[in-house]
Design an enzyme around this catalytic site. Structure first.
Site, mmCIF file in Angstrom:
data_model
loop_
_atom_site.group_PDB
_atom_site.id
_atom_site.type_symbol
_atom_site.label_atom_id
_atom_site.label_comp_id
_atom_site.label_asym_id
_atom_site.label_seq_id
_atom_site.Cartn_x
_atom_site.Cartn_y
_atom_site.Cartn_z
ATOM 1 N N ILE A 32 0.419 -0.766 -0.209
ATOM 2 C CA ILE A 32 -0.451 0.237 -0.597
ATOM 3 C C ILE A 32 1.148 1.058 0.232
ATOM 4 O O ILE A 32 1.923 1.487 0.585
ATOM 5 C CB ILE A 32 -1.040 0.100 1.304
ATOM 6 C CG1 ILE A 32 -2.118 -0.554 1.273
ATOM 7 C CG2 ILE A 32 -1.726 1.246 1.483
ATOM 8 C CD1 ILE A 32 -2.588 -1.441 2.326
ATOM 9 N N CYS A 33 0.389 2.024 -0.781
ATOM 10 C CA CYS A 33 1.464 3.209 -0.730
ATOM 11 C C CYS A 33 0.182 4.456 -0.529
ATOM 12 O O CYS A 33 -1.162 4.473 -1.167
ATOM 13 C CB CYS A 33 1.914 3.380 -1.784
ATOM 14 S SG CYS A 33 1.894 4.089 -3.360
ATOM 15 N N ALA A 34 0.524 5.546 -0.642
ATOM 16 C CA ALA A 34 -0.114 6.967 -0.692
ATOM 17 C C ALA A 34 -1.328 6.611 -2.658
ATOM 18 O O ALA A 34 -2.554 7.275 -2.396
ATOM 19 C CB ALA A 34 0.668 8.166 -0.394
#
Lengths: 77, 374
Positions: free
Chosen positions: B71-73
């Site tokens: 997960i990232c932004a």
């Protein structure tokens, strides 16, 4: 007005590119030299300072301007 | 490379699947808010820029024998990290499509009732909040919508319904309401909270009754305390939309407006004269929840009012106003600075751009405090 030695424009780039490009640039500079960096990705607001702290570069200033997000980073040892 | 949506991630949690979330956002964003849900999955925060600086050290933190969800932004840093991991032989991995914001906006609808009328609970996992949708024939009422208005509109269309009324249990301080954005609806709220609004609204009266097509009734109970305009809605004498007045494991704090004694007294009187007099068998549907384990059962956040009174007997047994005020004072906690700004957005007196609203809604943003750092 902060004095700087080198400049890099990362406008239009999304993470991870601004950090990657900045790292590549600053790695070519000598300790104590200052890099001026401009980005447009809001994500870089926190990522650039967090990365600089992690790596041991000194964030001299960090502000939002009409041009974009402006950072002055002094290369660490 | 495989990807997953925010809803698929929630379903994986709900099904108790085993995986490790690798959150590659910066540490402060991670600490402010990260994925949580109905199961105990493992999670680790390794910022993507650490992979740039010290790949070997990062790889050492990622086990090879478990499914990885990255997960990232936004999305691109997840793909960047996933590519590095793949090049080192990691196989069972996927990344979140469009990044953490889609988790922040995610709404999970569950049908609570389908006999005659339909009632749905929309859980928003990222905020621990719930909104409610009531429908009959082609008419739809919404209670406490979050800012993902498109989702409610599409949901209405998919069910052949048109949203006619949008109700608020109170002026929200912890998330940006979608209420003012709905077009051609009656936006029904209480004056005590909304008198400073920059838009027109319908002013709710205590004991007023709204009738949904089919004759199903929604009864309005003015229940001040958490805020002066707090309102409880009783649907079909079966369901209590309790907003931030009654929670499953607590009551709504009356100290957010800076007048703790006065609002705590209001709340005490509300509980004694308007809430505890309601039938024990009302299924209570709160505006928030805090504990997945204790509050999320069979996919739903809700308990009968009788069960809630038992679970919170330490609160409901207080029979003295001063003791109640002291109880509230003893349990006070600081509130995030962004709350006062969110209130202003919700009454329309400020209107930050969409990007800024997303940040406010998901947590605090530190970009503005950008003077020289030492």
């Amino acid at each position: 007005m902060t004095l700087y030695d080198e400049t890099i424009d990362c406008k239009g780039m999304q993470c991870p590119m601004p950090v990657l490009k900045t790292k590549m640039k600053i790695d070519t500079m000598a300790a104590g030299k200052v890099l001026k960096l401009i980005t447009s990705d809001p994500g870089s607001c926190k990522d650039i300072p967090a990365w600089a702290e992690r790596v041991g570069h000194k964030l001299l200033s960090n502000e939002e301007t009409d041009e974009g997000y402006l950072f002055y980073i002094e290369r660490g040892e | 490379m495989e990807s997953f949506t925010a809803l698929e991630l929630f379903e994986s949690m709900k099904n108790g699947e085993v995986f490790l979330v690798v959150d590659v956002r910066n540490e402060s964003d991670f600490n402010e808010s990260h994925v949580e849900g109905p199961s105990d999955f493992e999670i680790v925060n390794i910022p993507y820029f650490d992979f740039i600086e010290d790949e070997a050290n990062c790889l050492a933190k990622v086990p090879t024998d478990i499914e990885l969800k990255i997960i990232c932004a936004k999305e691109s840093s997840s793909v960047f990290v996933a590519t590095i991991l793949e090049s080192h032989g990691y196989q069972n991995l996927s990344y979140l499509e469009n990044g953490f914001q889609t988790w922040g906006d995610l709404l999970v609808p569950t049908r609570l009732h389908s006999n005659g009328y339909n009632l749905w609970q929309f859980i928003r996992p990222a905020k621990g909040s719930c909104s409610y949708v009531l429908g009959h024939g082609n008419e739809m009422f919404i209670f406490d919508p979050s800012r993902n208005v498109e989702f409610y509109n599409e949901f209405a269309a998919a069910n052949g319904m048109k949203i006619s009324h949008v109700f608020e249990t109170h002026l929200q301080a912890d998330y940006i309401s979608g209420g003012p954005q709905f077009e051609d609806v009656i936006y029904a709220v209480n004056d005590e909270d909304f008198s400073w609004a920059a838009y027109e609204y319908y002013s709710l009266a205590d004991e007023e009754i709204f009738t949904l097509s089919g004759g199903y009734q929604v009864q309005v109970i003015h229940s001040p305390g958490h805020t002066p305009g707090s309102t409880t809605f009783i649907i079909d004498n079966k369901w209590m939309i309790s907003g931030d007045t009654v929670f499953i494991l607590s009551i709504g704090r009356p100290d957010l407006g800076g007048q703790v004694v006065e609002w705590a007294k209001q709340l005490y009187h509300t509980l004694k004269t308007k809430i505890t007099v309601l039938p024990d068998n009302l299924m209570t549907l709160p505006g928030h929840f805090s504990c997945w384990k204790r509050e999320f059962n069979d996919g739903v956040i809700g308990k009968t009012f009788g069960e809630i009174i038992e679970l919170n007997s330490n609160i409901y047994s207080i029979d003295n106003e001063n003791t109640f005020v002291e109880f509230i004072k003893d349990n006070m906690q600081p509130q995030p600075d962004v709350y006062s700004e969110i209130r202003k957005v919700n009454v329309g007196v400020i209107n930050p751009d969409s990007c800024k609203q997303k940040e406010m809604d998901i947590g605090k943003n530190q970009c503005a405090a950008s003077a020289a750092q030492q």
